[in-house]
Scaffold this active site. Structure first.
Site, PDB file in Angstrom:
ATOM      1  N   CYS A  30      19.865  -7.944   9.268  1.00  0.00           N
ATOM      2  CA  CYS A  30      19.933  -6.481   9.137  1.00  0.00           C
ATOM      3  C   CYS A  30      20.265  -5.979   7.728  1.00  0.00           C
ATOM      4  CB  CYS A  30      20.973  -5.921  10.107  1.00  0.00           C
ATOM      5  SG  CYS A  30      20.526  -6.129  11.834  1.00  0.00           S
ATOM      6  N   SER A  31      20.252  -6.851   6.730  1.00  0.00           N
ATOM      7  CA  SER A  31      20.606  -6.387   5.378  1.00  0.00           C
ATOM      8  C   SER A  31      19.508  -5.517   4.773  1.00  0.00           C
ATOM      9  CB  SER A  31      20.907  -7.574   4.458  1.00  0.00           C
ATOM     10  OG  SER A  31      19.773  -8.421   4.354  1.00  0.00           O
ATOM     11  N   SER A  32      18.283  -5.638   5.283  1.00  0.00           N
ATOM     12  CA  SER A  32      17.169  -4.851   4.733  1.00  0.00           C
ATOM     13  C   SER A  32      15.992  -4.893   5.709  1.00  0.00           C
ATOM     14  CB  SER A  32      16.729  -5.403   3.372  1.00  0.00           C
ATOM     15  OG  SER A  32      16.223  -6.726   3.517  1.00  0.00           O
ATOM     16  N   GLY A  33      14.932  -4.161   5.356  1.00  0.00           N
ATOM     17  CA  GLY A  33      13.655  -4.265   6.056  1.00  0.00           C
ATOM     18  C   GLY A  33      13.682  -3.934   7.534  1.00  0.00           C
ATOM     19  N   GLY A  69      14.916  -5.519  10.202  1.00  0.00           N
ATOM     20  CA  GLY A  69      16.203  -5.660  10.897  1.00  0.00           C
ATOM     21  C   GLY A  69      17.083  -4.443  10.717  1.00  0.00           C
ATOM     22  N   ASP A 114      24.961 -16.127  10.368  1.00  0.00           N
ATOM     23  CA  ASP A 114      23.949 -16.923   9.676  1.00  0.00           C
ATOM     24  C   ASP A 114      23.154 -17.679  10.735  1.00  0.00           C
ATOM     25  OD1 ASP A 114      22.415 -18.662   8.207  1.00  0.00           O
ATOM     26  OD2 ASP A 114      24.071 -19.563   7.086  1.00  0.00           O
ATOM     27  N   SER A 167       4.906 -12.309  14.594  1.00  0.00           N
ATOM     28  CA  SER A 167       3.935 -11.840  13.612  1.00  0.00           C
ATOM     29  C   SER A 167       2.537 -12.038  14.189  1.00  0.00           C
ATOM     30  CB  SER A 167       4.068 -12.643  12.310  1.00  0.00           C
ATOM     31  OG  SER A 167       2.959 -12.439  11.448  1.00  0.00           O
ATOM     32  N   TYR A 185       4.010 -20.765   6.936  1.00  0.00           N
ATOM     33  CA  TYR A 185       4.609 -19.584   7.573  1.00  0.00           C
ATOM     34  C   TYR A 185       3.978 -19.345   8.939  1.00  0.00           C
ATOM     35  CZ  TYR A 185       5.925 -14.752   8.487  1.00  0.00           C
ATOM     36  OH  TYR A 185       6.408 -13.608   9.081  1.00  0.00           O
ATOM     37  N   LYS A 219       5.532 -19.397  12.910  1.00  0.00           N
ATOM     38  CA  LYS A 219       5.391 -18.318  13.883  1.00  0.00           C
ATOM     39  C   LYS A 219       4.645 -18.786  15.138  1.00  0.00           C
ATOM     40  CE  LYS A 219       7.641 -15.087  11.768  1.00  0.00           C
ATOM     41  NZ  LYS A 219       8.912 -14.562  12.346  1.00  0.00           N
TER      42      LYS A 219
END
Length: 304
Positions: free
Chosen positions: A11-14, A16, A64, A141, A154, A158
């Site tokens: 949740c620090s960015s984007g 989330g 984490d 994704s 990547y 997914k």
């Protein structure tokens, strides 16, 4: 019925951050959000975006996803360890020629994108089974449905996420636990920008000349066009996620970007796999004009 507790990771960015804030600001105050991040030193943007909901319908905790002890400590800090909705969002990206990527870096991708999810589910699933309710929401994704050029590792991570959730969903349903894979297409975030900035500076010395040329002169410019034409904002994805969580019967899969659906539909249209393979090959290597025209049409549809 009281507010449902939602544990959101990354949740620090984007995405989330946007999901946590959207749920905390639910018009009917149906959620108590536990927004988590690996480094609490990066909590500033979330605190600012949360506004009046901070410490009311949204609290911030450290978690984490790559550390079992960290996950357990976070869940143990919650009253009765109760998690009604898990939103597994923490993830990292990787693009570029396979020859230029180390096995160690590939393992890191899987450790976060796949095993991070597995660790989280392993911790909350027994409690959800005991309470005979829950909803596991996983930020996957479209690349978990269809592999794309230079996204080999990547996309593989997914695909692993999709297979894990699809298998688990059958068992979970017996305990009244719902499972949903949220599948965004291109999303314009700082996370994505950094992936592409790093890619432009990538050491391609391990790749042959033609592969390096395709990556630099075709893939990177094409990707920028795709993001400009089809890219969603984190807030748009958060709104779609909110709809999934509040749905009476949440789906197993939910693509957030309608404009991207024709791309993924190609895969289901031909079980042999030839149709999507041939289409993507021709669009990238044979018919640049058709590629640009298609993106132009989609851009116009998006504006409408």
């Amino acid at each position: 019925m009281g507010a449902r507790r939602v544990l959101v990771t990354g949740c620090s960015s984007g995405i989330g951050l946007a999901v946590a804030v959207r749920l905390a600001n639910d018009e009917r105050r149906r959620f108590q959000v536990v927004a988590t991040m690996r480094d609490l030193g990066k909590r500033g943007p979330l605190e600012e975006a949360a506004g009046d909901s901070l410490n009311k319908t949204l609290e911030i905790k450290e978690l984490d996803a790559c550390c079992e002890d960290s996950i357990k400590e976070c869940v143990n800090s919650l009253s009765n360890r109760r998690v009604d909705v898990l939103v597994s969002n923490a993830g990292v990206g990787m693009i570029g020629p396979l020859e230029c990527q180390s096995i160690a870096a590939m393992k890191e991708i899987f450790d976060t994108n796949f095993f991070g999810l597995v660790r989280l589910v392993k911790e909350v699933l027994p409690d959800m089974k005991r309470q005979q309710s829950g909803h596991i929401v996983v930020m996957s994704s479209v690349m978990g449905i269809q592999g794309l050029l230079f996204n080999d590792v990547y996309s593989a991570s997914k695909f692993a996420v999709e297979g894990f959730c699809e298998s688990l969903a059958v068992q979970a349903l017996k305990f009244n636990i719902k499972t949903t894979l949220v599948e965004p297409g291109p999303v314009v975030t700082e996370f994505e920008k950094k992936v592409y900035e790093d890619a432009e500076k990538m050491d391609l010395s391990e790749a042959d000349e033609e592969t390096a040329r395709i990556f630099r002169e075709i893939y990177l410019p094409y990707s920028k066009k795709v993001f400009l034409s089809l890219g969603q904002t984190p807030e748009e994805v958060a709104e779609q996620t909110h709809k999934v969580i509040t749905a009476k019967e949440p789906p197993l899969r939910h693509q957030t970007n309608q404009l991207y659906m024709p791309m993924t539909a190609l895969k289901h249209a031909d079980p042999t796999g030839r149709l999507p393979l041939d289409t993507f090959y021709k669009m990238i290597f044979k018919h640049e004009g058709m590629f640009n025209a298609t993106l132009g049409l989609l851009r116009m549809l998006r504006k409408k």
